[in-house]
Write a protein that holds these residues in place. Structure first.
Motif, mmCIF file in Angstrom:
data_model
loop_
_atom_site.group_PDB
_atom_site.id
_atom_site.type_symbol
_atom_site.label_atom_id
_atom_site.label_comp_id
_atom_site.label_asym_id
_atom_site.label_seq_id
_atom_site.Cartn_x
_atom_site.Cartn_y
_atom_site.Cartn_z
ATOM 1 N N SER A 110 -6.712 -4.434 -2.233
ATOM 2 C CA SER A 110 -6.994 -3.372 -3.194
ATOM 3 C C SER A 110 -6.163 -3.565 -4.456
ATOM 4 O O SER A 110 -6.642 -3.351 -5.563
ATOM 5 N N GLU A 111 -4.910 -4.020 -4.275
ATOM 6 C CA GLU A 111 -4.098 -4.293 -5.466
ATOM 7 C C GLU A 111 -4.748 -5.415 -6.285
ATOM 8 O O GLU A 111 -4.813 -5.376 -7.492
ATOM 9 N N TYR A 112 -5.224 -6.418 -5.541
ATOM 10 C CA TYR A 112 -5.868 -7.554 -6.197
ATOM 11 C C TYR A 112 -7.014 -7.078 -7.073
ATOM 12 O O TYR A 112 -7.156 -7.446 -8.217
ATOM 13 N N LEU A 113 -7.871 -6.234 -6.455
ATOM 14 C CA LEU A 113 -9.091 -5.853 -7.164
ATOM 15 C C LEU A 113 -8.826 -4.810 -8.235
ATOM 16 O O LEU A 113 -9.522 -4.752 -9.236
ATOM 17 N N CYS A 114 -7.811 -3.965 -8.013
ATOM 18 C CA CYS A 114 -7.519 -2.911 -8.990
ATOM 19 C C CYS A 114 -6.688 -3.449 -10.140
ATOM 20 O O CYS A 114 -6.562 -2.808 -11.166
ATOM 21 N N SER A 115 -6.042 -4.568 -9.926
ATOM 22 C CA SER A 115 -5.091 -4.996 -10.954
ATOM 23 C C SER A 115 -5.273 -6.445 -11.351
ATOM 24 O O SER A 115 -4.335 -7.192 -11.431
ATOM 25 N N LEU A 116 -6.524 -6.840 -11.546
ATOM 26 C CA LEU A 116 -6.767 -8.227 -11.919
ATOM 27 C C LEU A 116 -6.072 -8.605 -13.224
ATOM 28 O O LEU A 116 -5.881 -9.758 -13.520
ATOM 29 N N ARG A 117 -5.695 -7.561 -14.004
ATOM 30 C CA ARG A 117 -5.005 -7.875 -15.266
ATOM 31 C C ARG A 117 -3.496 -7.672 -15.140
ATOM 32 O O ARG A 117 -2.759 -7.943 -16.055
ATOM 33 N N LYS A 118 -3.078 -7.098 -14.013
ATOM 34 C CA LYS A 118 -1.643 -6.823 -13.860
ATOM 35 C C LYS A 118 -1.014 -7.913 -12.993
ATOM 36 O O LYS A 118 -0.850 -7.748 -11.789
ATOM 37 N N THR A 119 -0.672 -9.014 -13.623
ATOM 38 C CA THR A 119 -0.097 -10.139 -12.876
ATOM 39 C C THR A 119 1.168 -9.760 -12.095
ATOM 40 O O THR A 119 1.306 -10.169 -10.947
ATOM 41 N N PRO A 120 2.108 -8.967 -12.668
ATOM 42 C CA PRO A 120 3.317 -8.628 -11.881
ATOM 43 C C PRO A 120 2.997 -7.971 -10.546
ATOM 44 O O PRO A 120 3.664 -8.251 -9.541
ATOM 45 N N THR A 121 1.966 -7.133 -10.497
ATOM 46 C CA THR A 121 1.595 -6.468 -9.237
ATOM 47 C C THR A 121 1.114 -7.497 -8.227
ATOM 48 O O THR A 121 1.471 -7.457 -7.051
ATOM 49 N N VAL A 122 0.301 -8.423 -8.692
ATOM 50 C CA VAL A 122 -0.217 -9.464 -7.807
ATOM 51 C C VAL A 122 0.932 -10.341 -7.301
ATOM 52 O O VAL A 122 1.004 -10.662 -6.108
ATOM 53 N N PHE A 124 4.033 -9.456 -6.948
ATOM 54 C CA PHE A 124 4.812 -8.673 -5.990
ATOM 55 C C PHE A 124 4.143 -8.682 -4.613
ATOM 56 O O PHE A 124 4.782 -9.000 -3.605
ATOM 57 N N TRP A 125 2.835 -8.360 -4.574
ATOM 58 C CA TRP A 125 2.148 -8.300 -3.281
ATOM 59 C C TRP A 125 2.129 -9.654 -2.594
ATOM 60 O O TRP A 125 2.319 -9.757 -1.384
ATOM 61 N N GLN A 126 1.890 -10.697 -3.364
ATOM 62 C CA GLN A 126 1.858 -12.031 -2.774
ATOM 63 C C GLN A 126 3.237 -12.443 -2.261
ATOM 64 O O GLN A 126 3.356 -13.035 -1.189
ATOM 65 N N TRP A 127 4.284 -12.097 -3.019
ATOM 66 C CA TRP A 127 5.643 -12.444 -2.580
ATOM 67 C C TRP A 127 5.987 -11.705 -1.287
ATOM 68 O O TRP A 127 6.533 -12.293 -0.340
ATOM 69 N N VAL A 128 5.653 -10.396 -1.227
ATOM 70 C CA VAL A 128 5.915 -9.614 -0.003
ATOM 71 C C VAL A 128 5.162 -10.250 1.172
ATOM 72 O O VAL A 128 5.729 -10.501 2.241
ATOM 73 N N ASN A 129 3.875 -10.509 0.954
ATOM 74 C CA ASN A 129 3.037 -11.083 2.009
ATOM 75 C C ASN A 129 3.565 -12.439 2.466
ATOM 76 O O ASN A 129 3.698 -12.695 3.669
ATOM 77 N N GLN A 130 3.889 -13.309 1.513
ATOM 78 C CA GLN A 130 4.357 -14.650 1.871
ATOM 79 C C GLN A 130 5.749 -14.624 2.505
ATOM 80 O O GLN A 130 6.085 -15.489 3.307
ATOM 81 N N SER A 131 6.564 -13.620 2.154
ATOM 82 C CA SER A 131 7.885 -13.475 2.800
ATOM 83 C C SER A 131 7.695 -13.111 4.271
ATOM 84 O O SER A 131 8.364 -13.652 5.157
#
Length: 327
Positions: A110-122, A124-131
Motif C-alpha cells: 500500500s505504501e508502494y502504491l500510495c507513494s510512488l512519488r515519495k521515494t523516502p517512504t519506499v 524506509f519500507w524496503q529497508w525495514v522489510n530487508q532488515s
C-alpha cells in the motif's frame, strides 16, 4: 525399560512424516511454521528442549506419550537451530514468517502504491522489510561455522543496500506502466531482493562451505557446491512464498474496486487486503518450504574434487551425501 515407558527406537532426528513426498514435507512444515508456536513461553520451549535432548541421550521423560514426544520435537524444531542448537530470535523463526510478511506485504504494497512519488517512504519500507529478511535468512542458515560480528555486519549492509537499490530501480519503472501491471511491481521487487539478500546474508557458507554427512549423520566434510545448491533452493522457495500473497490480492482487489460494493464502502479496502494476504500466507509459507526437503542430498560425483577424493578414500561406498539446506 520400565513397564508402560516409551521405547527408545523412535527416530526423532528425522521428521514424523515421509520427507520423500511433497505431502509429507507439507505436513512437517505446517507443524514447524504454525504461528501458535510463537505464543509458547520460554519455560515451555525449555521443557520441550529437555524432553528431546534427554530422549536422544537415552533418557525417557516419565509418563510421556509418543504424541507428546513428537509435539516436543516440533516445538523444539520451531525455535532452535538444527545445526547449532541455539535458540532462534523470535522474529527470525519461520513460524513468524506469516505475520511478518503480512505486515510487509500489505504495508509495503500500500505504501508502494500510495507513494510512488515519495521515494523516502519506499526506501524506509524496503529497508525495514530487508532488515527483517536479513534476520530470517541468518537465523535459518545452514551449518554451524562461526561468523564474526564484522562478517555479519558486512553481510547485513550489502544485503539490505542491494535489495533496497533493486526495489528503487523497479519503482522507477512503474511511472511508464499501466496501473494493473504497476500492482505487481512489489512482487518483482520482493523476488529480486530475495535473490540478493539470501546469498549475501549466507555468504559465509559460499566461502567456507556447509557440513555434508552420510545417511547415518556422520560428517564427511564441508562443501561450497552443496551450499550453492541449498541457497538456490531457498531463494526459489521464498520467491514462490511471495507469489500468492502479492499476486492474488491485487487481482481480487482490482476486480472489487470496480464494483459498487467497495465504492460505497472504501474503508473496507485495507482490512480486506490484510485478510487476503494473511489467508494466502498461512498456506504459502509451509507449502513453499515443502518444495524441497530441508535435509537435501547431492551426489558425491558433483562435489568439489578434493572433498570427493576424501570421501572415496574414507567411505568408498558413499554415493550420496546429505546437508541441511536452511530455510
Amino acid at each position: 525399560q520400565k513397564m508402560g515407558e516409551l521405547p527408545l527406537d523412535i527416530n526423532i532426528q528425522e521428521p514424523r512424516w515421509d520427507q520423500s513426498t511433497f505431502l509429507g514435507r507439507a505436513r512437517h512444515f505446517f507443524t514447524v511454521t504454525d504461528p501458535r508456536n510463537l505464543l509458547l513461553s520460554a519455560a515451555q520451549l525449555e521443557t520441550s528442549r529437555n524432553i528431546v535432548q534427554n530422549y536422544r541421550a537415552g533418557v525417557v521423560t516419565p509418563g510421556i506419550t509418543e504424541d507428546q514426544l513428537w509435539r516436543a520435537k516440533y516445538v523444539y524444531d520451531s525455535a532452535f537451530h538444527p545445526d547449532t542448537g541455539e535458540k532462534v530470535v523470535l522474529i527470525g523463526r519461520m513460524s513468524a514468517q506469516g505475520s511478518k510478511d503480512e505486515g510487509h506485504c500489505t504495508g509495503g504494497r500500500s505504501e508502494y502504491l500510495c507513494s510512488l512519488r515519495k521515494t523516502p517512504t519506499v526506501v524506509f519500507w524496503q529497508w525495514v522489510n530487508q532488515s527483517f529478511n536479513a534476520i530470517v535468512n541468518y537465523s535459518n542458515r545452514s551449518g554451524d561455522t562461526p561468523i564474526t560480528v564484522r562478517q555479519l555486519g558486512t553481510a547485513y549492509v550489502s544485503a539490505t543496500t542491494g535489495a533496497v537499490a533493486t526495489a528503487l530501480g523497479l519503482k522507477s519503472l512503474t511511472k511508464h506502466l499501466p496501473p494493473l501491471v504497476g500492482r505487481f511491481v512489489p512482487f518483482a521487487a520482493v523476488a529480486a531482493a530475495n535473490c540478493i539478500n539470501i546469498p549475501l546474508m549466507r555468504q559465509r557458507e559460499l566461502q567456507v562451505g556447509i557440513p555434508v554427512a552420510d545417511e547415518a549423520g556422520q560428517r564427511l566434510g564441508y562443501s561450497v557446491t552443496a551450499a550453492k545448491q541449498g541457497i538456490f533452493q531457498v531463494v526459489i522457495s521464498r520467491i514462490c512464498m511471495a507469489i500468492p500473497a502479492m499476486a492474488i490480492p491485487p487481482l481480487i482487489m482490482d476486480t472489487l474496486e470496480k464494483k459498487d460494493f467497495l465504492k460505497r464502502r472504501p474503508w473496507l479496502g485495507a482490512p480486506l487486503q490484510v485478510g487476503l494476504v494473511g489467508f494466502c500466507l498461512v498456506f504459502a509459507t509451509p507449502l513453499c518450504c515443502a518444495l524441497f526437503p530441508q535435509k537435501s542430498s547431492i551426489n558425491v560425483s558433483k562435489l568439489e574434487p578434493e572433498l570427493r577424493a576424501q570421501i572415496h578414500e574414507q567411505n568408498p561406498s558413499v554415493a550420496v551425501v546429505y546437508y541441511n539446506k536452511g530455510l
